[in-house]
Enzyme design. Structure first.
Site, PDB file in Angstrom:
ATOM      1  N   GLY A   1       0.796  -1.212   0.000  1.00  0.00           N
ATOM      2  CA  GLY A   1       0.000   0.000   0.000  1.00  0.00           C
ATOM      3  C   GLY A   1       0.832   1.266   0.000  1.00  0.00           C
ATOM      4  N   THR A   2       1.928   1.268   0.747  1.00  0.00           N
ATOM      5  CA  THR A   2       2.765   2.466   0.826  1.00  0.00           C
ATOM      6  C   THR A   2       3.357   2.803  -0.533  1.00  0.00           C
ATOM      7  OG1 THR A   2       3.290   2.105   3.155  1.00  0.00           O
ATOM      8  CG2 THR A   2       4.821   3.451   1.901  1.00  0.00           C
TER       9      THR A   2
ATOM     10  N   ASN B   1      -8.075   4.476   9.485  1.00  0.00           N
ATOM     11  CA  ASN B   1      -7.543   3.232  10.038  1.00  0.00           C
ATOM     12  C   ASN B   1      -7.658   3.149  11.549  1.00  0.00           C
ATOM     13  OD1 ASN B   1      -5.478   5.343   9.332  1.00  0.00           O
ATOM     14  ND2 ASN B   1      -4.251   4.152  10.776  1.00  0.00           N
TER      15      ASN B   1
ATOM     16  N   GLN C   1      -8.144   0.575   3.976  1.00  0.00           N
ATOM     17  CA  GLN C   1      -8.982   0.022   5.042  1.00  0.00           C
ATOM     18  C   GLN C   1     -10.391  -0.319   4.583  1.00  0.00           C
ATOM     19  OE1 GLN C   1      -8.111  -1.024   7.931  1.00  0.00           O
ATOM     20  NE2 GLN C   1      -6.043  -0.195   8.058  1.00  0.00           N
TER      21      GLN C   1
ATOM     22  N   HIS D   1      -2.689  -7.393   2.315  1.00  0.00           N
ATOM     23  CA  HIS D   1      -2.729  -8.006   3.652  1.00  0.00           C
ATOM     24  C   HIS D   1      -3.823  -7.438   4.555  1.00  0.00           C
ATOM     25  CE1 HIS D   1      -0.682  -4.960   6.362  1.00  0.00           C
ATOM     26  NE2 HIS D   1      -0.412  -4.446   5.183  1.00  0.00           N
TER      27      HIS D   1
ATOM     28  N   THR E   1      10.615  -7.229 -11.585  1.00  0.00           N
ATOM     29  CA  THR E   1       9.940  -8.513 -11.757  1.00  0.00           C
ATOM     30  C   THR E   1       8.797  -8.649 -10.757  1.00  0.00           C
ATOM     31  OG1 THR E   1      11.984  -9.537 -12.526  1.00  0.00           O
ATOM     32  CG2 THR E   1      10.258 -11.012 -11.742  1.00  0.00           C
TER      33      THR E   1
ATOM     34  N   CYS F   1       1.628   1.166  12.649  1.00  0.00           N
ATOM     35  CA  CYS F   1       2.862   1.766  12.133  1.00  0.00           C
ATOM     36  C   CYS F   1       3.411   2.850  13.051  1.00  0.00           C
ATOM     37  CB  CYS F   1       2.617   2.357  10.745  1.00  0.00           C
ATOM     38  SG  CYS F   1       2.030   1.155   9.546  1.00  0.00           S
TER      39      CYS F   1
END
Length: 383
Positions: A71-72, A150, A178, A200, A236, A323
């Site tokens: 996501g970041t 979040n 979220q 995730h 890749t 985080c």
């Protein structure tokens, strides 16, 4: 000790079908998807199938999705890419309650010369739409605002935000991390120009995410290298992770009706806590929020002490964003909402999933009151 996991906004359990789908691409089909031989093309086929499943979940064209390392990275790609593509415009409009992935990126872009305007929220976490409309000047390069918070679960009116942005011809990037898998998400219907999200958070693997960009929206690539992802993201592809994300998306779409049960469990946990523990309060509005999330502040306590004792009993929760845990300061989200510091210091986020059981909620309700009573007897904060 059996774990009671109530920290699903931090990460989720990989669904069993996700793990099973990934294993063949770790053991047998390990070819490079850019290779022309059949062995490599089997990996390419897996990526294409996953892209289709994810496009179905968020209601977009397959060509409008690119895979990222999480996501970041997706947020960085969208925000920096839109900002560069919109030069010489320098204004970035965001909110005061964004995830650190957006918040820290905007701070970095400000150091590089951008003008960052943060739209405030009220005590319930609701966005000031009048302030947003005022901030959409001719110099606005983009708007970047989350779909759902979040920490509190408060959902922003993304369709209204998109309409305001369209009226001013300013691209709108939405952090949908979220929201995916918890509420219906239709990027085609909302008018969002770009949306980032991470596998995730909806029972997929870590280390893989995706970015939706509406056809015709210009976003400069963040990672330069090979021709992967149609030249939009070099490197890749993480074939097992992408395959897992695709299966997770398919399962999330099928499981959306079950979020009603999750909402009922959340409500039972929340009302049970408030009934059993004095001087506790829900942070954030409850009218429009994620079905799995509650943020409860326990007056005159530190959240870290609560979490430590919960952990000793096998119960996992969080003090705001995973985080940023570890700080003794209240989160920037609760500060922005002007929550009383006596409540904000003791704010704990409980976030459920479709795997959460009645027994786990019962366990939390059995254990938490004793922990709060113990801490208030020995570790009060303030008067």
């Amino acid at each position: 000790m059996e774990v009671t996991y109530l920290d699903n906004n931090a990460t989720t359990k990989p669904a069993p079908e996700v793990v099973e789908a990934m294993l063949p691409f770790l053991r047998e089909w390990y070819g490079n998807p850019s290779s022309v031989h059949r062995f490599g093309q089997r990996a390419r086929q897996a990526i294409d199938e996953a892209r289709g499943r994810i496009a179905s979940l968020v209601h977009c064209a397959e060509s409008e999705l690119l895979f990222t390392g999480g996501g970041t990275e997706a947020i960085n790609t969208a925000v920096r890419g839109l900002f560069l593509a919109r030069s010489p415009r320098r204004r970035i409009v965001t909110t005061s309650v964004e995830h650190s992935a957006t918040r820290e990126l905007c701070a970095q872009l400000a150091r590089e010369g951008a003008e960052v305007v943060e739209i405030p929220v009220d005590v319930k976490g609701a966005l000031d739409l009048d302030a947003l409309q005022t901030a959409l000047t001719d110099d606005a390069a983009l708007v970047t605002i989350m779909w759902a918070n979040n920490e509190t679960g408060v959902i922003f009116p993304v369709e209204r935000i998109a309409a305001l942005c369209k009226e001013k011809k300013v691209p709108f990037h939405c952090d949908g991390t979220q929201a995916i898998g918890k509420v219906p998400v239709d990027v085609a219907g909302t008018g969002i120009d770009a949306m980032s999200f991470a596998s995730h958070k909806f029972h997929g693997p870590k280390g893989v995410g995706a970015l939706f960009t509406r056809r015709g929206v210009r976003v400069r690539p963040l990672l330069i290298g090979g021709p992967q992802e149609r030249g939009r993201r070099g490197g890749t592809e993480n074939v097992p992770g992408i395959m897992g994300m695709g299966i997770a998306a398919e399962s999330a779409a099928q499981a959306l009706p079950s979020m009603r049960r999750v909402s009922d469990l959340r409500d039972r946990l929340e009302s049970g806590i408030l009934a059993r523990i004095d001087s506790a309060a829900v942070n954030g509005g409850t009218d429009a929020r994620l079905p799995n999330t509650t943020n409860i502040g326990f007056a005159r306590l530190e959240a870290e002490a609560i979490l430590l004792l919960l952990s000793e009993q096998g119960i996992c929760a969080s003090a705001g964003a995973a985080c940023s845990s570890g700080s003794l300061e209240p989160s920037h989200v609760l500060k922005s909402m002007h929550i009383d510091e006596k409540i904000a210091h003791g704010a704990v986020r409980f976030s459920l999933s479709r795997y959460t059981t009645d027994a786990e909620v019962d366990r939390a309700l059995q254990v938490l009151p004793g922990i709060i009573a113990k801490l208030r007897a020995v570790l009060p904060v303030g008067a």
